[in-house]
Design a protein around this motif. Structure first.
Motif, mmCIF file in Angstrom:
data_model
loop_
_atom_site.group_PDB
_atom_site.id
_atom_site.type_symbol
_atom_site.label_atom_id
_atom_site.label_comp_id
_atom_site.label_asym_id
_atom_site.label_seq_id
_atom_site.Cartn_x
_atom_site.Cartn_y
_atom_site.Cartn_z
ATOM 1 N N ILE A 282 7.241 -35.167 -25.450
ATOM 2 C CA ILE A 282 5.861 -35.159 -25.016
ATOM 3 C C ILE A 282 4.725 -35.095 -26.352
ATOM 4 O O ILE A 282 4.665 -34.276 -27.163
ATOM 5 N N ARG B 296 0.344 -34.753 -27.118
ATOM 6 C CA ARG B 296 -0.536 -34.570 -26.685
ATOM 7 C C ARG B 296 -1.788 -35.031 -27.750
ATOM 8 O O ARG B 296 -1.606 -34.267 -28.888
ATOM 9 N N VAL C 135 -1.949 -36.948 -22.241
ATOM 10 C CA VAL C 135 -0.504 -36.369 -22.397
ATOM 11 C C VAL C 135 0.406 -37.821 -22.391
ATOM 12 O O VAL C 135 0.052 -38.921 -21.391
ATOM 13 N N ALA C 136 1.223 -38.060 -23.493
ATOM 14 C CA ALA C 136 2.291 -39.231 -23.412
ATOM 15 C C ALA C 136 3.631 -38.655 -23.383
ATOM 16 O O ALA C 136 3.991 -38.094 -24.321
ATOM 17 N N CYS C 137 4.346 -39.137 -22.605
ATOM 18 C CA CYS C 137 5.947 -38.960 -22.267
ATOM 19 C C CYS C 137 6.802 -40.177 -22.802
ATOM 20 O O CYS C 137 6.576 -41.144 -22.135
ATOM 21 N N GLY D 296 -3.614 -45.125 -17.507
ATOM 22 C CA GLY D 296 -2.745 -44.021 -17.084
ATOM 23 C C GLY D 296 -3.276 -43.415 -15.655
ATOM 24 O O GLY D 296 -4.125 -44.093 -15.015
ATOM 25 N N SER E 249 -4.277 -36.073 -13.491
ATOM 26 C CA SER E 249 -3.814 -35.145 -12.854
ATOM 27 C C SER E 249 -4.284 -33.655 -13.277
ATOM 28 O O SER E 249 -5.032 -33.592 -14.473
ATOM 29 N N ALA F 79 -3.854 -30.062 -15.038
ATOM 30 C CA ALA F 79 -2.988 -29.211 -15.783
ATOM 31 C C ALA F 79 -3.581 -27.759 -16.031
ATOM 32 O O ALA F 79 -4.864 -27.559 -16.029
ATOM 33 N N VAL G 50 -6.163 -34.214 -16.945
ATOM 34 C CA VAL G 50 -5.762 -34.621 -18.088
ATOM 35 C C VAL G 50 -5.145 -36.119 -17.683
ATOM 36 O O VAL G 50 -4.869 -36.459 -16.749
ATOM 37 N N HIS H 6 -2.589 -38.769 -17.779
ATOM 38 C CA HIS H 6 -1.051 -39.086 -18.506
ATOM 39 C C HIS H 6 -1.146 -40.484 -18.477
ATOM 40 O O HIS H 6 -1.115 -41.443 -17.969
#
Length: 113
Positions: free
Chosen positions: A32, A34, A59-61, A82, A85, A87, A97, A99
């Motif tokens: 993850i 950030r 945030v990149a997962c 993206g 949502s 956080a 944030v 995503h």
């Protein structure tokens, strides 16, 4: 916990990386990353020109996205797509944030803000 019904939630924004990117592993072993994205553009609202500015955490997962995010340096221009949502930022305080589902590095000649 029942899942929420499907609904539109898509953000596409262009900006510059502000600061450094940090990467960690989730307890499940998923990488993850950030980073903070700073946006600045001119917009028209109700027929009036205005300046739009914001900073949004991204945030990149997953391997592919964290690979891109890990190579980012401050000032890099990006287009990020993206969903947003909330956080938990601090105890009882929430922030939006982004995503990332897609991160596209832009060349310095692009002016699509």
């Amino acid at each position: 916990m029942p899942s929420a019904p499907p609904a539109d939630n898509c953000l596409l924004i262009v900006g510059q990386v502000a600061g450094s990117c940090e990467t960690r592993q989730s307890p499940a072993g998923v990488p993850i990353s950030r980073f903070l994205l700073e946006h600045h553009s001119g917009q028209v609202e109700a027929g009036i020109s205005r300046e739009a500015r914001c900073r949004i955490p991204v945030v990149a997962c997953g391997e592919a996205l964290t690979g891109i995010a890990g190579s980012l340096v401050a000032g890099t221009r990006l287009r990020v797509r993206g969903f947003v949502s909330r956080a938990n930022y601090r105890e009882g305080e929430y922030r939006l944030v982004l995503h990332a589902a897609r991160i596209e590095m832009l060349d310095h000649e692009s002016s699509e803000d």
